[in-house]
Design a protein around this motif. Sequence first.
Motif, PDB file in Angstrom:
ATOM      1  N   LYS A   1      -3.942   4.928   0.800  1.00 44.09           N
ATOM      2  CA  LYS A   1      -4.535   5.259   2.086  1.00 44.09           C
ATOM      3  C   LYS A   1      -4.172   6.679   2.502  1.00 44.09           C
TER       4      LYS A   1
ATOM      5  N   SER B   1       0.840  -1.201   0.000  1.00 43.57           N
ATOM      6  CA  SER B   1       0.000   0.000   0.000  1.00 43.57           C
ATOM      7  C   SER B   1       0.873   1.247   0.000  1.00 43.57           C
TER       8      SER B   1
ATOM      9  N   THR C   1       0.576   5.191   1.786  1.00 43.41           N
ATOM     10  CA  THR C   1      -0.176   6.082   2.662  1.00 43.41           C
ATOM     11  C   THR C   1       0.280   7.522   2.457  1.00 43.41           C
TER      12      THR C   1
ATOM     13  N   THR D   1      -8.259   0.542  -1.534  1.00 38.29           N
ATOM     14  CA  THR D   1      -7.586   0.011  -0.349  1.00 38.29           C
ATOM     15  C   THR D   1      -6.069   0.136  -0.445  1.00 38.29           C
TER      16      THR D   1
END
Length: 324
Positions: A316, A281, A283, A313
């Motif tokens: 983030k 991911s 962020t 998802t």
Amino acid sequence: MEYHSIETQINYSLLEKSKLTFRKGTREKSIFHYTSIYGLQGILSKKTLHFTNINYMNDKDEIIAGLESFSKDIDVSEKQQLELRSILSDSQENVFVCCFSLDNDSLPMWNYYTKEINNQGFNIEFSDKKLVESLLKLNPDLDGCNFSFGTVDYSKDNYSEYSRIIFTEIGRITKNWFSNLLNSKLTEEEKDNKKRENFSDLPIYFYNGKTCSFDKSSVESFLYYIKRDYFKQEQEFRIVITVPKYLLPKLKDKEIYKFRISNGVLVPYLELKFSEEVVKSITISPTVKSDLIELSIKDFLEYSNFNVQDFSTFIKHSEIPVRF
């Protein structure tokens, strides 16, 4: 300081044919690389990470913190400490480090890495085991280097839990090891004893070139995993690669060993490849309020050929409620 045993060196011909294994019970965990918008662009577009020479890290006491803690445990004199520092500085090896955090949303880390355009910062989430395997498999020119990874211990008043564990488990052998290190040699008996040591409580894993596995059966690199208590908010996880000096020209020719400019200093580093699937991911820092940033990351991931199943998802936002 040439005291590594051959078993700790990367042997790519064996690695290429074998499955890389980790010590039984080693759980996969997420690690987070905080970076600027420029760092994010470089990492995603090239699918590479920079491993910085340890002498150029933001902590000017790298290695020294571990050395002083260890010296305190075994009552080494200041003169002997100075001798060992001299040996370390004259080492025929170069140590390169890539740093991560175990904290996925750290205000101190955001503050440190949001100094550029509009206070923008990001962290990239990796799977630790998948990243390690990817780095080893995709960078065959590291053949002959040493590789380890683990979490950092933070010493206060020269007390380190890692140093205590090592001292407790090695005892008398440690004193002999330290003394002989000052003479740049180990006896055959001590080498055999060193191989039998089991640092089960030390969360540092060393690569074994003969078995293509990671275990806790080495002590050579523990100095690289001890820092001063001032940095404890980083909750650092690091990957360490030790390169014999004679390999640097080869890595230079392969455009792996490079220099960059940082704060007016020419900083040596390694640029190493990883595979896209190890990224879990991205962020965005709490300082970023623009929805356009998220859209730009999505577009750039597609441009960089990242196969993302669900951007909702994968990208983030920090949950820290700050206003800058």
